[in-house]
Design an enzyme around this catalytic site. Structure first.
Site, PDB file in Angstrom:
ATOM      1  N   GLU A   1      37.560 -42.153  48.779  1.00 52.54           N
ATOM      2  CA  GLU A   1      36.820 -42.950  47.790  1.00 52.54           C
ATOM      3  C   GLU A   1      37.825 -43.384  46.743  1.00 52.54           C
ATOM      4  O   GLU A   1      38.247 -42.580  45.909  1.00 52.54           O
ATOM      5  CB  GLU A   1      35.719 -42.085  47.148  1.00 52.54           C
ATOM      6  CG  GLU A   1      34.666 -41.588  48.122  1.00 52.54           C
ATOM      7  CD  GLU A   1      33.742 -42.698  48.608  1.00 52.54           C
ATOM      8  OE1 GLU A   1      33.627 -43.729  47.928  1.00 52.54           O
ATOM      9  OE2 GLU A   1      33.158 -42.538  49.681  1.00 52.54           O
TER      10      GLU A   1
ATOM     11  N   CYS B   1      34.660 -45.804  38.497  1.00 52.75           N
ATOM     12  CA  CYS B   1      35.078 -46.711  39.571  1.00 52.75           C
ATOM     13  C   CYS B   1      34.071 -47.825  39.789  1.00 52.75           C
ATOM     14  O   CYS B   1      34.398 -48.839  40.392  1.00 52.75           O
ATOM     15  CB  CYS B   1      35.263 -45.926  40.855  1.00 52.75           C
ATOM     16  SG  CYS B   1      33.768 -45.034  41.316  1.00 52.75           S
TER      17      CYS B   1
HETATM   18  P1  NAD Z   1      44.324 -39.907  40.863  1.00 53.46           P
HETATM   19  O1  NAD Z   1      44.486 -40.541  42.194  1.00 53.46           O
HETATM   20  O2  NAD Z   1      45.472 -39.919  39.947  1.00 53.46           O
HETATM   21  O3  NAD Z   1      43.895 -38.388  41.029  1.00 53.46           O
HETATM   22  C1  NAD Z   1      42.787 -37.979  41.812  1.00 53.46           C
HETATM   23  C2  NAD Z   1      43.018 -36.552  42.278  1.00 53.46           C
HETATM   24  O4  NAD Z   1      44.139 -36.541  43.143  1.00 53.46           O
HETATM   25  C3  NAD Z   1      43.335 -35.571  41.155  1.00 53.46           C
HETATM   26  O5  NAD Z   1      42.807 -34.303  41.490  1.00 53.46           O
HETATM   27  C4  NAD Z   1      44.854 -35.516  41.191  1.00 53.46           C
HETATM   28  O6  NAD Z   1      45.365 -34.335  40.617  1.00 53.46           O
HETATM   29  C5  NAD Z   1      45.082 -35.572  42.698  1.00 53.46           C
HETATM   30  N1  NAD Z   1      46.418 -35.970  43.106  1.00 53.46           N
HETATM   31  C6  NAD Z   1      47.332 -36.690  42.415  1.00 53.46           C
HETATM   32  N2  NAD Z   1      48.472 -36.792  43.151  1.00 53.46           N
HETATM   33  C7  NAD Z   1      48.246 -36.154  44.319  1.00 53.46           C
HETATM   34  C8  NAD Z   1      49.022 -35.903  45.488  1.00 53.46           C
HETATM   35  N3  NAD Z   1      50.289 -36.334  45.584  1.00 53.46           N
HETATM   36  N4  NAD Z   1      48.466 -35.205  46.503  1.00 53.46           N
HETATM   37  C9  NAD Z   1      47.206 -34.756  46.412  1.00 53.46           C
HETATM   38  N5  NAD Z   1      46.428 -34.926  45.316  1.00 53.46           N
HETATM   39  C10 NAD Z   1      46.938 -35.636  44.293  1.00 53.46           C
HETATM   40  O7  NAD Z   1      43.046 -40.613  40.217  1.00 53.46           O
HETATM   41  P2  NAD Z   1      42.374 -40.319  38.807  1.00 53.46           P
HETATM   42  O8  NAD Z   1      43.231 -40.960  37.763  1.00 53.46           O
HETATM   43  O9  NAD Z   1      42.048 -38.877  38.662  1.00 53.46           O
HETATM   44  O10 NAD Z   1      41.006 -41.120  38.956  1.00 53.46           O
HETATM   45  C11 NAD Z   1      40.876 -42.467  38.685  1.00 53.46           C
HETATM   46  C12 NAD Z   1      40.844 -43.282  39.969  1.00 53.46           C
HETATM   47  O11 NAD Z   1      39.834 -42.782  40.827  1.00 53.46           O
HETATM   48  C13 NAD Z   1      40.455 -44.723  39.713  1.00 53.46           C
HETATM   49  O12 NAD Z   1      41.257 -45.578  40.491  1.00 53.46           O
HETATM   50  C14 NAD Z   1      39.002 -44.801  40.173  1.00 53.46           C
HETATM   51  O13 NAD Z   1      38.575 -46.062  40.571  1.00 53.46           O
HETATM   52  C15 NAD Z   1      39.015 -43.833  41.300  1.00 53.46           C
HETATM   53  N6  NAD Z   1      37.659 -43.344  41.563  1.00 53.46           N
HETATM   54  C16 NAD Z   1      37.027 -43.750  42.701  1.00 53.46           C
HETATM   55  C17 NAD Z   1      35.727 -43.333  42.947  1.00 53.46           C
HETATM   56  C18 NAD Z   1      35.003 -43.768  44.181  1.00 53.46           C
HETATM   57  O14 NAD Z   1      33.917 -43.270  44.427  1.00 53.46           O
HETATM   58  N7  NAD Z   1      35.553 -44.655  44.980  1.00 53.46           N
HETATM   59  C19 NAD Z   1      35.096 -42.493  42.048  1.00 53.46           C
HETATM   60  C20 NAD Z   1      35.767 -42.091  40.916  1.00 53.46           C
HETATM   61  C21 NAD Z   1      37.064 -42.519  40.682  1.00 53.46           C
END
Ligand code: NAD
Length: 484
Positions: free
Chosen positions: A254, A288
């Site tokens: 997602e 999002c």
């Molecule tokens: P992010 O991708 O930075 O982090 C998401 C998660 O991934 C966190 O737990 C983070 O610690 C982890 N992560 C980061 N690097 C990683 C790696 N190398 N390996 C594994 N895990 C890792 O995103 P964010 O800043 O926390 O959230 C915002 C983003 O999420 C926005 O782009 C938003 O649109 C998206 N989002 C999407 C949905 C959806 O349903 N499609 C819902 C909510 C948020």
């Protein structure tokens, strides 16, 4: 520092035990409203993740039947609703969203446990196919996929895990969860409730927090984790796809969005403006599904813009724990600077600032509160049209024809949420049917709900959460032709 009876342990949870990081290292958690430290939580890595995966693997043969699992879901739902205020308070403190909104998120989380509890027995029942091909009776069984890795973002600290762990539990999957570094406390509170109130076998649910790359890398590499459900940015989603190449895994991703919000000339402008405000400023614009680009037909552009500007000027920004606050702080400096950059870029290319402060007046090192901002005369070359702003910015873009609205809306590689407002349903339908977005609200700015599948097209991800499809993400189909 935060005090809460739901945070007896500021720790991870592996194999039924509360645990510190092997290294003894911790990571600080801050309140974005005032920059004060709330807690220090373990900073774990690959070794703790390996043990959590092993605990999940070990419990797999002993996962109880559907009835017991349904009780777990019902008990979790009840526990979340009973503790809504306290969980909402923790969530508000670590995320910053207004506490009423935070409590709404707890109810939203509970609705996923409720939905899957109510539907899982029927959904998981084996299906005997009516056709007797090749002299056999054909039965399709729905088997648990095995240990699932769940990785969540900070913007819905409890909503996002509920969408994943409720169907995983319903399907009979042990789980290893990694919360976002910014917001682990709400998750710890939920795990404490599950630890105290559910009779779970050890290893059924595990919580690891710390190094994203080490924990994520371990989950992606392990042959004992056949399924990863991730919510976050498209960049990290792409990295996970790359990391999963050595071991075939099912990926539920997602990812990011860039939602268009189309206001046609026959729309109820009052309702469209109210829906825009509710949709856009939820979580201070850090969701999002938040409208990112607002397209307004030119004949109603000025009237609609004025309605939006008036509403935005009336919004109250402040600490989410204060009464009547509509908008809390942004999560961190990087998020703040991105919004500032998008506004500065638009103004430098000719957009007009109609509400909010000039970016030169805003400084993340002083405060993470960003004034809700409206800009008009926005054009497609501006960053706020091309990228997800993830903050309280309303860019209003005029358009002439329905074809333009459709063309502009689809001018993105993302395909998560979209919205169309207009009274003529047949006319709106022609636009909706051609939008490449997994969610399209018609005369509503509402986001997902537990009973309906939600997910993105294109760069916004693969798979669905919620509804029957959300449960099937954690299921492997096994087909048994019986020739006896
Ligand atoms: P992010 O991708 O930075 O982090 C998401 C998660 O991934 C966190 O737990 C983070 O610690 C982890 N992560 C980061 N690097 C990683 C790696 N190398 N390996 C594994 N895990 C890792 O995103 P964010 O800043 O926390 O959230 C915002 C983003 O999420 C926005 O782009 C938003 O649109 C998206 N989002 C999407 C949905 C959806 O349903 N499609 C819902 C909510 C948020």
């Amino acid at each position: 520092m935060i005090e809460s009876y739901l945070l007896k342990h500021l720790a991870g949870y592996i194999d039924g035990q509360w645990v510190e990081a092997d290294s003894g290292k911790t990571a600080d958690v801050f309140n974005p409203a005032n920059g004060k430290q709330l807690a220090a939580v373990p900073y774990m890595g690959a070794d703790e993740t390996k043990r959590a995966i092993a605990a999940g693997r070990a419990v797999l043969p002993d996962v109880p039947d559907v009835d017991t699992r349904r009780e777990w879901l019902e008990d979790t739902r009840d526990a979340l609703l009973a503790e809504k205020e306290e969980i909402g308070r923790i969530l508000c403190l670590e995320h910053g969203k207004p506490w009423k909104e935070a409590q709404g998120e707890v109810e939203y989380a509970a609705s996923f446990f409720d939905y899957f509890a109510g539907t899982m027995a029927d959904a998981l029942a084996p299906e005997t196919l009516p056709e007797k091909a090749k002299n056999c009776t054909w039965t399709v069984h729905k088997r648990s996929i095995g240990v699932a890795g769940l990785i969540t973002p900070w913007n819905f600290p409890i909503g996002m895990i509920a969408k994943k762990i409720a169907p995983a539990m319903a399907a009979g999957c042990p789980t290893v969860t990694k919360p976002a570094t910014e917001t682990p406390l709400t998750m710890i509170a939920m795990f404490q409730l599950m630890h105290e109130r559910l009779d779970l076998p050890k290893g059924m649910i595990n919580l690891v927090m710390g190094s994203s790359s080490d924990i994520g890398g371990e989950l992606m590499r392990s042959p004992d984790v056949p399924m990863i459900s991730f919510t976050g940015s498209t960049g990290v989603g792409q990295l996970l796809i790359e990391q999963s190449k050595d071991w075939v895994k099912k990926l539920g991703l997602e990812l990011g969005g860039n939602a268009p919000f189309v206001v046609l000339d026959d729309a109820d402008l009052e309702s469209a403006a109210d829906n825009l405000i509710a949709n856009k400023f939820r979580g201070a614009g850090q969701t999002c599904v938040c409208a990112n680009r607002i397209y307004v037909q030119s004949s109603v552009y000025e009237e609609f813009s004025n309605k939006v500007i008036d509403r935005v000027k009336a919004l109250k920004v402040g600490d989410g724990m204060d009464e009547d606050v509509n908008i809390g702080p942004l999560i961190n400096q990087a998020g703040f600077d991105k919004v500032k950059d998008h506004v500065a870029d638009a103004l430098s290319k000719g957009a007009q600032l109609e509400a909010g402060k000039h970016p030169d007046e805003l400084d993340a090192s002083k405060s993470l509160f960003y004034s809700p901002t409206v800009i008009t005369q926005v054009t497609h070359d501006m960053k706020c049209c091309k990228e997800e702003t993830f903050g309280p910015l309303v860019p209003l873009i005029p358009f002439e024809t329905d074809e333009d609205a459709l063309k502009f809306s689809n001018q993105t590689e993302f395909g998560l949420a979209s919205y169309v407002f207009g009274k003529d349903e047949a006319r709106a339908d022609r636009i909706v049917a051609n939008l490449h977005f997994g969610h399209c609200g018609y005369n509503t700015g509402t986001g997902p709900a537990a009973h309906a599948p939600f997910g993105g097209m294109l760069q916004s991800g693969v798979g669905r959460e919620g509804g029957h499809d959300g449960l099937m993400e954690f299921i492997e189909l096994q087909t048994v032709p019986n020739g006896s």
